[in-house]
Design a protein around this motif. Structure first.
Motif, PDB file in Angstrom:
ATOM      1  N   ILE A 132       0.928  -1.322   0.018  1.00  0.00           N
ATOM      2  CA  ILE A 132      -0.106  -0.192   0.060  1.00  0.00           C
ATOM      3  C   ILE A 132       1.006   1.128   0.101  1.00  0.00           C
ATOM      4  CG2 ILE A 132      -1.496   1.372   1.479  1.00  0.00           C
ATOM      5  CD1 ILE A 132      -2.811  -1.276   2.207  1.00  0.00           C
ATOM      6  N   THR A 133       0.837   2.178  -0.989  1.00  0.00           N
ATOM      7  CA  THR A 133       1.573   3.035  -1.264  1.00  0.00           C
ATOM      8  C   THR A 133       0.940   4.477  -0.855  1.00  0.00           C
ATOM      9  OG1 THR A 133       1.276   3.661  -3.343  1.00  0.00           O
ATOM     10  CG2 THR A 133       2.868   1.831  -3.147  1.00  0.00           C
ATOM     11  N   ARG A 134      -0.080   4.717  -1.091  1.00  0.00           N
ATOM     12  CA  ARG A 134      -0.839   5.970  -0.482  1.00  0.00           C
ATOM     13  C   ARG A 134      -2.407   5.698   0.146  1.00  0.00           C
ATOM     14  NH1 ARG A 134      -0.963   8.537  -6.129  1.00  0.00           N
ATOM     15  NH2 ARG A 134      -0.365   6.520  -6.813  1.00  0.00           N
ATOM     16  N   VAL A 135      -2.646   6.585   0.742  1.00  0.00           N
ATOM     17  CA  VAL A 135      -3.812   6.492   1.638  1.00  0.00           C
ATOM     18  C   VAL A 135      -4.658   7.650   1.530  1.00  0.00           C
ATOM     19  CG1 VAL A 135      -5.250   5.999   3.677  1.00  0.00           C
ATOM     20  CG2 VAL A 135      -3.168   4.808   3.305  1.00  0.00           C
ATOM     21  N   THR A 136      -5.727   7.680   0.985  1.00  0.00           N
ATOM     22  CA  THR A 136      -6.770   9.072   0.897  1.00  0.00           C
ATOM     23  C   THR A 136      -7.733   8.870   2.020  1.00  0.00           C
ATOM     24  OG1 THR A 136      -6.175   8.937  -1.728  1.00  0.00           O
ATOM     25  CG2 THR A 136      -8.233  10.225  -0.895  1.00  0.00           C
ATOM     26  N   ARG A 137      -7.792  10.012   2.537  1.00  0.00           N
ATOM     27  CA  ARG A 137      -8.556  10.009   3.987  1.00  0.00           C
ATOM     28  C   ARG A 137      -9.262  11.397   3.862  1.00  0.00           C
ATOM     29  NH1 ARG A 137      -6.229   8.157   9.202  1.00  0.00           N
ATOM     30  NH2 ARG A 137      -6.428   6.112   8.158  1.00  0.00           N
ATOM     31  N   GLN A 138     -10.690  11.460   3.823  1.00  0.00           N
ATOM     32  CA  GLN A 138     -11.370  12.650   3.825  1.00  0.00           C
ATOM     33  C   GLN A 138     -10.677  13.727   2.912  1.00  0.00           C
ATOM     34  OE1 GLN A 138     -11.216  14.143   7.846  1.00  0.00           O
ATOM     35  NE2 GLN A 138     -12.839  12.669   8.630  1.00  0.00           N
ATOM     36  N   GLY A 139     -10.478  13.137   1.612  1.00  0.00           N
ATOM     37  CA  GLY A 139     -10.019  13.854   0.651  1.00  0.00           C
ATOM     38  C   GLY A 139      -8.793  14.317   0.471  1.00  0.00           C
ATOM     39  N   MET A 140      -7.707  13.913   1.397  1.00  0.00           N
ATOM     40  CA  MET A 140      -6.603  14.150   1.553  1.00  0.00           C
ATOM     41  C   MET A 140      -5.618  12.948   1.387  1.00  0.00           C
ATOM     42  SD  MET A 140      -6.349  16.824   4.774  1.00  0.00           S
ATOM     43  CE  MET A 140      -4.626  17.300   4.282  1.00  0.00           C
ATOM     44  N   ASP A 141      -4.489  13.124   0.499  1.00  0.00           N
ATOM     45  CA  ASP A 141      -3.580  11.877   0.236  1.00  0.00           C
ATOM     46  C   ASP A 141      -2.719  11.921   1.559  1.00  0.00           C
ATOM     47  OD1 ASP A 141      -4.433  11.136  -1.827  1.00  0.00           O
ATOM     48  OD2 ASP A 141      -3.079  11.979  -3.229  1.00  0.00           O
ATOM     49  N   GLY A 156     -13.711   3.722   5.419  1.00  0.00           N
ATOM     50  CA  GLY A 156     -13.795   4.999   4.711  1.00  0.00           C
ATOM     51  C   GLY A 156     -12.477   5.316   3.759  1.00  0.00           C
ATOM     52  N   ASP A 157     -11.454   4.894   4.351  1.00  0.00           N
ATOM     53  CA  ASP A 157     -10.109   5.015   3.511  1.00  0.00           C
ATOM     54  C   ASP A 157     -10.138   4.655   2.055  1.00  0.00           C
ATOM     55  OD1 ASP A 157      -9.057   6.344   5.870  1.00  0.00           O
ATOM     56  OD2 ASP A 157      -8.006   4.910   6.425  1.00  0.00           O
ATOM     57  N   ARG A 158      -9.358   5.206   1.601  1.00  0.00           N
ATOM     58  CA  ARG A 158      -9.082   4.681  -0.083  1.00  0.00           C
ATOM     59  C   ARG A 158      -7.608   4.522  -0.143  1.00  0.00           C
ATOM     60  NH1 ARG A 158     -13.093   4.776  -3.850  1.00  0.00           N
ATOM     61  NH2 ARG A 158     -14.922   6.036  -3.415  1.00  0.00           N
ATOM     62  N   VAL A 159      -7.244   3.186  -0.546  1.00  0.00           N
ATOM     63  CA  VAL A 159      -5.849   2.764  -0.565  1.00  0.00           C
ATOM     64  C   VAL A 159      -5.482   2.485  -1.793  1.00  0.00           C
ATOM     65  CG1 VAL A 159      -5.719   2.259   1.969  1.00  0.00           C
ATOM     66  CG2 VAL A 159      -6.283   0.323   0.140  1.00  0.00           C
ATOM     67  N   MET A 160      -4.106   2.876  -2.118  1.00  0.00           N
ATOM     68  CA  MET A 160      -3.519   2.415  -3.444  1.00  0.00           C
ATOM     69  C   MET A 160      -2.830   1.184  -3.352  1.00  0.00           C
ATOM     70  SD  MET A 160      -2.994   2.926  -6.719  1.00  0.00           S
ATOM     71  CE  MET A 160      -3.198   4.727  -7.003  1.00  0.00           C
ATOM     72  N   VAL A 161      -3.177   0.090  -3.691  1.00  0.00           N
ATOM     73  CA  VAL A 161      -2.488  -1.259  -3.719  1.00  0.00           C
ATOM     74  C   VAL A 161      -1.865  -1.507  -4.867  1.00  0.00           C
ATOM     75  CG1 VAL A 161      -2.825  -3.727  -3.204  1.00  0.00           C
ATOM     76  CG2 VAL A 161      -4.348  -1.996  -2.430  1.00  0.00           C
ATOM     77  N   VAL A 162      -0.591  -1.750  -4.828  1.00  0.00           N
ATOM     78  CA  VAL A 162       0.256  -2.260  -5.768  1.00  0.00           C
ATOM     79  C   VAL A 162       0.806  -3.591  -5.661  1.00  0.00           C
ATOM     80  CG1 VAL A 162       2.483  -1.503  -7.154  1.00  0.00           C
ATOM     81  CG2 VAL A 162       1.277   0.070  -6.054  1.00  0.00           C
ATOM     82  N   GLY A 163       0.696  -4.425  -6.557  1.00  0.00           N
ATOM     83  CA  GLY A 163       1.117  -5.946  -6.928  1.00  0.00           C
ATOM     84  C   GLY A 163       0.860  -6.496  -8.151  1.00  0.00           C
ATOM     85  N   ARG A 164       0.915  -7.802  -8.188  1.00  0.00           N
ATOM     86  CA  ARG A 164       0.174  -8.619  -9.138  1.00  0.00           C
ATOM     87  C   ARG A 164      -1.427  -8.825  -8.891  1.00  0.00           C
ATOM     88  NH1 ARG A 164       5.083 -11.655  -8.349  1.00  0.00           N
ATOM     89  NH2 ARG A 164       6.423 -11.491 -10.137  1.00  0.00           N
ATOM     90  N   GLU A 165      -2.128  -8.831 -10.228  1.00  0.00           N
ATOM     91  CA  GLU A 165      -3.587  -8.299 -10.155  1.00  0.00           C
ATOM     92  C   GLU A 165      -4.130  -9.470  -9.184  1.00  0.00           C
ATOM     93  OE1 GLU A 165      -6.695  -7.645 -13.385  1.00  0.00           O
ATOM     94  OE2 GLU A 165      -4.893  -8.351 -14.054  1.00  0.00           O
ATOM     95  N   ASP A 166      -3.731 -10.841  -9.242  1.00  0.00           N
ATOM     96  CA  ASP A 166      -4.669 -11.714  -8.364  1.00  0.00           C
ATOM     97  C   ASP A 166      -4.356 -11.436  -7.001  1.00  0.00           C
ATOM     98  OD1 ASP A 166      -1.710 -12.478  -8.777  1.00  0.00           O
ATOM     99  OD2 ASP A 166      -2.151 -14.309  -8.453  1.00  0.00           O
ATOM    100  N   ALA A 167      -3.026 -11.172  -6.739  1.00  0.00           N
ATOM    101  CA  ALA A 167      -2.967 -10.420  -5.162  1.00  0.00           C
ATOM    102  C   ALA A 167      -3.875  -9.462  -4.892  1.00  0.00           C
ATOM    103  CB  ALA A 167      -1.414 -10.436  -5.119  1.00  0.00           C
TER     104      ALA A 167
END
Length: 564
Positions: A333-342, A354-365
């Motif tokens: 997980i490289t970034r977390v967006t919370r209440q509109g803020m990275d 409610g957090d939005r997280v950027m997940v990086v890896g192979r598609e199945d994982a």
């Protein structure tokens, strides 16, 4: 006889249909009239109070017990939803310049009270026990703070035990309209007093934004050329640097792999790193130069980056380091967006629903992690009703605890407003620690808050309507209006000038701070209209939580100390 049913609908005050109709009419009329703007300014939902006063004046009323229940329940719901909203940022508001802004806001609140007492002794008969409670209502109309009015009204019930509670909503109604306008005009006056130029203030904000690199995430591709790093693990690199960063991918011999903590780095490897902007230069200097790389290289299982929504209640409060995503799934997980803020994905960061997280890896994982985190918008849109009412239960118990203070005629209680507010703030900030899901969509929070507010305002207005004309028009109404204007303007001119000349705050930040001190959205809307940056909103949100808390607490203290 044919229309007797219609007459009964409007005159039978004990009828459920009459009570619901009365509230529906008062709220609907008040909301529609509140949308009318004069010179770009409207009174908003507070017009429901005036609609209720008119209804009460013409004899449209309901049983006292019903009015009291709707008033108190509306107040509880209103302040609790405010507490949930401000809770996550309440304690953080004291960081990074927030201490000075909050101290200025607290001084402004104390000055409001001081000016109120000055007007009371200067303009009114101090032997009349009704004048001081009316001035308290005028105070909260002048500062456009409805929860404070509710807290003061509740405290008066414990002082005037005979049931003859002064109609302080009348004083509130006298001061509120000029309070809304006075806040904006006084804020404009500060600009001329301090000779602040809007163009120069905007440029200053741009310079400050360029220098604020601490929390902003940055993505860099770094080629490892430092021979001392050969054979070292990525987690060892973090320890050597003493900097937080996430390495999500590594290119070795032209092949892309998911980077893990124990991945070994060799010279000429290329790392995809996410770090805070302020750490990027040190990382590049330590590892090697920044390079351009095409990560879209064909391999057996290609790498993907996906935004995933955290909706699984079990993830609430879990720290990223404890999820072991890199070890178990081979993703980062490289970034977390919370209440509109990275937010930079620090390993010690606790996730919240409610957090939005950027997940990086192979598609199945990544797909497996999506299932674990939830990623269900439908689930997120469902309000967590249980948390709200559990919080209200605890808040009412907490607000009912008697606190004996020397010199007070009755023990201090945080009451129906203060207790739920404090508990809501604590739940909003720490609820995840006890497995309470506190996330509520903005629309759901606003809906519940507005329902509570209109029930409170309508009830107060209907109850006050019968005595409004005698108290205001035939009494000292103009003095209440004048007092309210002085209560509004004088503290703003003092605090705003000090904030600008002594503490050197940006003028737009001061505008937001003053709007937050008075918990006044129209003043914030005006500030946003003249500033293209987020400074007014930042100033507003920095002081709003503490200001709301102090407005409610001081309302009760003033009543219990002065009116008891």
């Amino acid at each position: 006889m044919e229309l007797s049913w219609l007459t009964n609908l409007f005159t039978d005050t004990d009828s459920i249909a009459h009570i619901v109709l009365l509230y529906a009419m008062v709220i609907a009329v008040g909301v529609y009239l509140g949308k009318i703007k004069i010179a770009g300014i409207s009174l908003g939902v507070t017009f429901v109070l005036f609609a209720g006063i008119v209804a009460g004046h013409f004899g449209l009323t309901a049983p006292a017990s019903t009015l009291t229940f709707a008033q108190d329940f509306g107040l509880i719901l209103f302040v609790f939803m405010i507490g949930l909203q401000v809770g996550p940022g309440f304690f953080e508001s004291f960081k990074k310049g927030g201490v000075e802004l909050n101290c200025l806001a607290a001084c402004g609140i104390l000055l409001n009270i001081a000016v109120m007492f000055a007007c009371y002794f200067a303009f009114f008969d101090t032997d009349n026990k009704m004048n001081l409670p009316m001035m308290v209502g005028t105070l909260y109309g002048a500062v456009t703070n409805t929860p404070g009015l509710g807290a003061a009204n509740e405290a008066l019930n414990s002082v005037f035990t005979d049931g003859n509670v002064p109609p302080i909503a009348n004083g509130y109604a006298c001061a509120y309209p000029l309070g809304v306008v006075g806040i904006i005009l006084a804020t404009i006056a500060i600009r001329f007093i301090t000779r602040s130029k809007l163009e120069e203030e905007e440029k200053q904000l741009e310079l400050e934004a360029a220098e604020n690199l601490e929390a902003k995430p940055r993505m860099v591709n770094v080629k490892v050329l430092n021979p001392a790093l050969a054979g070292k693990q990525i987690q060892e690199l973090r320890a050597f640097l003493n900097r937080d960063f996430v390495c999500s991918r590594i290119m070795q011999d032209g092949k892309v792999h998911t980077a893990k903590g124990k991945t070994v780095v060799e010279v000429n490897d290329i790392l995809y790193i996410v770090c805070s902007e302020s750490d990027a230069e040190a990382i590049i200097a330590f590892l090697g130069p920044e390079v351009e790389v095409n990560w879209d290289i064909e391999e057996e299982r290609p790498m993907v980056s996906k935004r995933v929504l955290v909706t699984n209640p079990k993830m609430n409060g879990k720290k990223l380091m404890n999820l072991h995503l890199s070890r178990l799934y081979g993703v980062n997980i490289t970034r977390v967006t919370r209440q509109g803020m990275d937010i930079f994905a620090n390993p010690s960061l606790a996730l919240q629903v409610g957090d939005r997280v950027m997940v990086v890896g192979r598609e199945d994982a990544v797909d497996a992690v999506k299932v674990m985190l939830g990623n269900s918008v439908k689930h997120l849109n469902a309000p967590n009703i249980a948390t709200i009412f559990v919080g209200i239960i605890v808040g009412l118990i907490f607000g009912s605890l008697p606190i004996a203070l020397p010199g007070m005629p009755v023990p201090l209680k945080l009451g129906l407003a203060g207790g739920p507010l404090i508990i809501a703030i604590l739940i909003g900030r720490f609820g995840y620690k006890v497995k309470l899901v506190t996330y509520t969509t903005t629309s759901a929070n606003l809906m519940l808050r507005e329902i509570g507010l209109v029930l409170f305002l309508a009830s107060v207005g209907i109850k006050a309507g019968a005595s409004f004309v005698d108290t205001v028009v035939a009494g000292d109404g103009l003095l209440y209006v004048l007092s309210g204007l002085l209560i509004t303007v004088i503290p703003i001119l003092i605090v705003g000038t000090i904030a600008r000349l002594k503490f050197k705050f940006n003028y737009f930040t001061i505008m937001g701070m003053l709007a937050g001190t008075y918990t006044d959205p129209p003043a914030l809307a005006y500030a946003n209209s003249v500033c293209s940056k987020e400074a007014p909103a930042v100033g507003y949100s920095t002081v709003y939580p503490l200001s709301m808390f102090l407005r409610i607490l001081t309302a009760q203290l003033v009543v219990l100390f002065a009116c008891g």
